[in-house]
Design a protein around this motif. Structure first.
Motif, PDB file in Angstrom:
ATOM      1  N   MET A   1       0.821  -1.208   0.000  1.00 30.95           N
ATOM      2  CA  MET A   1       0.000   0.000   0.000  1.00 30.95           C
ATOM      3  C   MET A   1       0.858   1.262   0.000  1.00 30.95           C
ATOM      4  O   MET A   1       0.478   2.280  -0.571  1.00 30.95           O
ATOM      5  CB  MET A   1      -0.936   0.018   1.212  1.00 30.95           C
ATOM      6  CG  MET A   1      -1.846   1.243   1.255  1.00 30.95           C
ATOM      7  SD  MET A   1      -2.743   1.454   2.804  1.00 30.95           S
ATOM      8  CE  MET A   1      -3.896   0.095   2.720  1.00 30.95           C
ATOM      9  N   GLU A   2       2.018   1.184   0.637  1.00 38.94           N
ATOM     10  CA  GLU A   2       2.861   2.372   0.742  1.00 38.94           C
ATOM     11  C   GLU A   2       3.247   2.911  -0.629  1.00 38.94           C
ATOM     12  O   GLU A   2       3.220   4.123  -0.867  1.00 38.94           O
ATOM     13  CB  GLU A   2       4.120   2.058   1.548  1.00 38.94           C
ATOM     14  CG  GLU A   2       5.020   3.276   1.731  1.00 38.94           C
ATOM     15  CD  GLU A   2       6.253   2.972   2.563  1.00 38.94           C
ATOM     16  OE1 GLU A   2       7.133   3.840   2.644  1.00 38.94           O
ATOM     17  OE2 GLU A   2       6.330   1.859   3.120  1.00 38.94           O
ATOM     18  N   ARG A   3       3.596   2.006  -1.557  1.00 45.49           N
ATOM     19  CA  ARG A   3       3.960   2.447  -2.904  1.00 45.49           C
ATOM     20  C   ARG A   3       2.788   3.170  -3.573  1.00 45.49           C
ATOM     21  O   ARG A   3       2.962   4.202  -4.228  1.00 45.49           O
ATOM     22  CB  ARG A   3       4.387   1.244  -3.748  1.00 45.49           C
ATOM     23  CG  ARG A   3       4.845   1.623  -5.160  1.00 45.49           C
ATOM     24  CD  ARG A   3       5.044   0.370  -5.994  1.00 45.49           C
ATOM     25  NE  ARG A   3       6.130  -0.432  -5.473  1.00 45.49           N
ATOM     26  CZ  ARG A   3       7.408  -0.256  -5.811  1.00 45.49           C
ATOM     27  NH1 ARG A   3       7.738   0.709  -6.653  1.00 45.49           N
ATOM     28  NH2 ARG A   3       8.345  -1.034  -5.312  1.00 45.49           N
ATOM     29  N   ALA A   4       1.590   2.628  -3.393  1.00 43.76           N
ATOM     30  CA  ALA A   4       0.399   3.237  -3.991  1.00 43.76           C
ATOM     31  C   ALA A   4       0.140   4.621  -3.401  1.00 43.76           C
ATOM     32  O   ALA A   4      -0.202   5.568  -4.123  1.00 43.76           O
ATOM     33  CB  ALA A   4      -0.813   2.335  -3.772  1.00 43.76           C
ATOM     34  N   ALA A  50      -8.826   9.334  -7.718  1.00 42.04           N
ATOM     35  CA  ALA A  50      -7.385   9.084  -7.757  1.00 42.04           C
ATOM     36  C   ALA A  50      -6.942   8.154  -6.637  1.00 42.04           C
ATOM     37  O   ALA A  50      -6.202   7.186  -6.862  1.00 42.04           O
ATOM     38  CB  ALA A  50      -6.626  10.406  -7.674  1.00 42.04           C
ATOM     39  N   LEU A  51      -7.400   8.420  -5.419  1.00 44.20           N
ATOM     40  CA  LEU A  51      -7.003   7.574  -4.294  1.00 44.20           C
ATOM     41  C   LEU A  51      -7.666   6.207  -4.391  1.00 44.20           C
ATOM     42  O   LEU A  51      -7.047   5.182  -4.084  1.00 44.20           O
ATOM     43  CB  LEU A  51      -7.370   8.253  -2.974  1.00 44.20           C
ATOM     44  CG  LEU A  51      -6.954   7.516  -1.691  1.00 44.20           C
ATOM     45  CD1 LEU A  51      -5.466   7.184  -1.712  1.00 44.20           C
ATOM     46  CD2 LEU A  51      -7.298   8.348  -0.461  1.00 44.20           C
ATOM     47  N   GLY A  52      -8.917   6.189  -4.849  1.00 40.75           N
ATOM     48  CA  GLY A  52      -9.593   4.906  -5.036  1.00 40.75           C
ATOM     49  C   GLY A  52      -8.864   4.042  -6.049  1.00 40.75           C
ATOM     50  O   GLY A  52      -8.681   2.837  -5.846  1.00 40.75           O
ATOM     51  N   GLY A  53      -8.419   4.655  -7.142  1.00 41.72           N
ATOM     52  CA  GLY A  53      -7.676   3.913  -8.153  1.00 41.72           C
ATOM     53  C   GLY A  53      -6.344   3.410  -7.629  1.00 41.72           C
ATOM     54  O   GLY A  53      -5.923   2.287  -7.927  1.00 41.72           O
ATOM     55  N   GLU A 221     -10.110   8.078 -15.221  1.00 40.30           N
ATOM     56  CA  GLU A 221      -9.341   7.474 -14.133  1.00 40.30           C
ATOM     57  C   GLU A 221      -9.214   5.968 -14.346  1.00 40.30           C
ATOM     58  O   GLU A 221      -8.167   5.374 -14.071  1.00 40.30           O
ATOM     59  CB  GLU A 221     -10.022   7.753 -12.796  1.00 40.30           C
ATOM     60  CG  GLU A 221      -9.177   7.379 -11.589  1.00 40.30           C
ATOM     61  CD  GLU A 221      -7.899   8.196 -11.488  1.00 40.30           C
ATOM     62  OE1 GLU A 221      -6.850   7.612 -11.119  1.00 40.30           O
ATOM     63  OE2 GLU A 221      -7.935   9.408 -11.776  1.00 40.30           O
ATOM     64  N   GLN A 222     -10.270   5.369 -14.852  1.00 38.08           N
ATOM     65  CA  GLN A 222     -10.237   3.931 -15.121  1.00 38.08           C
ATOM     66  C   GLN A 222      -9.222   3.614 -16.213  1.00 38.08           C
ATOM     67  O   GLN A 222      -8.455   2.650 -16.116  1.00 38.08           O
ATOM     68  CB  GLN A 222     -11.627   3.456 -15.536  1.00 38.08           C
ATOM     69  CG  GLN A 222     -11.795   1.950 -15.534  1.00 38.08           C
ATOM     70  CD  GLN A 222     -13.237   1.549 -15.727  1.00 38.08           C
ATOM     71  OE1 GLN A 222     -13.940   2.118 -16.559  1.00 38.08           O
ATOM     72  NE2 GLN A 222     -13.705   0.577 -14.970  1.00 38.08           N
ATOM     73  N   ALA A 223      -9.194   4.445 -17.253  1.00 39.87           N
ATOM     74  CA  ALA A 223      -8.227   4.239 -18.330  1.00 39.87           C
ATOM     75  C   ALA A 223      -6.801   4.397 -17.816  1.00 39.87           C
ATOM     76  O   ALA A 223      -5.913   3.603 -18.144  1.00 39.87           O
ATOM     77  CB  ALA A 223      -8.494   5.236 -19.461  1.00 39.87           C
ATOM     78  N   ALA A 224      -6.580   5.422 -16.995  1.00 39.70           N
ATOM     79  CA  ALA A 224      -5.246   5.645 -16.433  1.00 39.70           C
ATOM     80  C   ALA A 224      -4.832   4.476 -15.547  1.00 39.70           C
ATOM     81  O   ALA A 224      -3.664   4.072 -15.530  1.00 39.70           O
ATOM     82  CB  ALA A 224      -5.236   6.940 -15.626  1.00 39.70           C
ATOM     83  N   MET A 225      -5.801   3.917 -14.838  1.00 41.58           N
ATOM     84  CA  MET A 225      -5.517   2.798 -13.952  1.00 41.58           C
ATOM     85  C   MET A 225      -5.069   1.570 -14.737  1.00 41.58           C
ATOM     86  O   MET A 225      -4.114   0.883 -14.377  1.00 41.58           O
ATOM     87  CB  MET A 225      -6.776   2.476 -13.137  1.00 41.58           C
ATOM     88  CG  MET A 225      -6.641   1.358 -12.138  1.00 41.58           C
ATOM     89  SD  MET A 225      -8.200   1.138 -11.235  1.00 41.58           S
ATOM     90  CE  MET A 225      -9.293   0.595 -12.563  1.00 41.58           C
ATOM     91  N   TRP A 226      -5.735   1.320 -15.862  1.00 41.62           N
ATOM     92  CA  TRP A 226      -5.388   0.148 -16.662  1.00 41.62           C
ATOM     93  C   TRP A 226      -4.103   0.344 -17.457  1.00 41.62           C
ATOM     94  O   TRP A 226      -3.386  -0.617 -17.744  1.00 41.62           O
ATOM     95  CB  TRP A 226      -6.532  -0.188 -17.618  1.00 41.62           C
ATOM     96  CG  TRP A 226      -7.715  -0.789 -16.930  1.00 41.62           C
ATOM     97  CD1 TRP A 226      -8.960  -0.252 -16.805  1.00 41.62           C
ATOM     98  CD2 TRP A 226      -7.770  -2.045 -16.240  1.00 41.62           C
ATOM     99  NE1 TRP A 226      -9.779  -1.087 -16.087  1.00 41.62           N
ATOM    100  CE2 TRP A 226      -9.078  -2.194 -15.731  1.00 41.62           C
ATOM    101  CE3 TRP A 226      -6.837  -3.053 -15.999  1.00 41.62           C
ATOM    102  CZ2 TRP A 226      -9.478  -3.308 -14.998  1.00 41.62           C
ATOM    103  CZ3 TRP A 226      -7.235  -4.172 -15.266  1.00 41.62           C
ATOM    104  CH2 TRP A 226      -8.538  -4.290 -14.785  1.00 41.62           C
ATOM    105  N   LEU A 227      -3.808   1.588 -17.812  1.00 41.02           N
ATOM    106  CA  LEU A 227      -2.594   1.860 -18.578  1.00 41.02           C
ATOM    107  C   LEU A 227      -1.351   1.864 -17.705  1.00 41.02           C
ATOM    108  O   LEU A 227      -0.242   1.667 -18.191  1.00 41.02           O
ATOM    109  CB  LEU A 227      -2.710   3.215 -19.286  1.00 41.02           C
ATOM    110  CG  LEU A 227      -3.687   3.262 -20.467  1.00 41.02           C
ATOM    111  CD1 LEU A 227      -3.834   4.688 -20.966  1.00 41.02           C
ATOM    112  CD2 LEU A 227      -3.212   2.349 -21.591  1.00 41.02           C
TER     113      LEU A 227
END
Length: 257
Positions: A1-4, A50-53, A221-227
């Motif tokens: 989690m720290e990295r995230a 952003a934090l959720g992602g 945000e979803q696209a950024a998360m998958w990329l």
């Protein structure tokens, strides 16, 4: 989690001034304090997606939401908090696996549309929190779309939205219209007719644009998360190095033979 969390901090450097978040990042907080710090950020709309992602990416989102929901439901009556419900439904856009947790909270707490109804001023001439009400009813509509099981719950009937069809906010009336149409299985033509009776063309266009802006933010945000390709952990790096060494050694052994 720290990295995230550090990745999230890179996107929002101002969060470093949040003492609770800094304490959690420095491993100086208890589990409950960490959960509270993250909840405080998640419920701020500017940080929610952003934090959720970030938390979804490291596999901590479902556990955190489960903890937060159960902590709230442990108190009777459940504290009314439209912002928390909005956060849950917003994050659900990124993490469908959290659906059961989100639905449990929405079924056990005061529905967002009910909170919007209660917040209306006694006088139609008095200004009310129209923007907040619009967020609440938009949250309720999106919850109905993402969680079909809610449509069977007595607190989420068409009647709970019909009361909002005369709300002072055009955005509230628009979202309530969509919810009523969904719950009553109205045809597209009937839904358009109902919307035309309650809203001008300009109001419908503006409300639809606001709704679409919410969907676009979640989609981006979803696209950024998958990329995003997370860096390998040390264990994976060591495993990759061992595999590479073994592959290099194999031809040499074959030549010696």
């Amino acid at each position: 989690m720290e990295r995230a969390l550090r990745g999230f901090l890179e996107r929002f450097p101002d969060v470093k001034h949040d003492t609770s978040f800094a304490k959690a990042l420095a491993h100086q907080a208890t589990l409950d304090e960490i959960a509270s710090a993250l909840e405080a950020l998640l419920t701020q709309p500017v940080y929610t997606l952003a934090l959720g992602g970030a938390l979804r990416g490291c596999g901590s989102l479902l556990r955190l939401l489960s903890y937060l929901v159960e902590r709230r439901l442990a108190f009777t009556p459940v504290r009314e908090d439209g912002g928390f419900a909005t956060m849950l439904v917003t994050v659900l856009e990124l993490a469908p696996q959290c659906g059961r947790v989100v639905q449990r909270y929405l079924e056990c707490s005061t529905p967002p549309q009910e909170l919007a109804w209660r917040s209306q001023p006694a006088s139609t001439q008095a200004p009310g929190p129209a923007a907040a009400d619009a967020d609440l009813v938009a949250t309720a509509l999106r919850a109905l779309q993402l969680l079909p099981g809610l449509r069977q719950h007595p607190g989420w009937t068409a009647g709970s939205f019909m009361r909002l069809l005369q709300h002072q906010s055009p955005e509230v009336r628009w979202a309530a219209t969509q919810a009523v149409a969904l719950l009553l299985n109205m045809s597209d033509a009937s839904r358009s007719t109902l919307a035309g009776q309650l809203l001008s063309s300009e109001e419908q266009v503006a409300a639809l644009a606001s709704w679409q802006a919410r969907r676009n933010a979640a989609a981006l945000e979803q696209a950024a998360m998958w990329l995003h390709v997370p860096a390998a952990c040390e264990h994976c790096k060591e495993a990759a190095a061992d595999a590479s060494s073994a592959a290099d050694a194999a031809p040499a052994e074959g030549n010696e033979a």
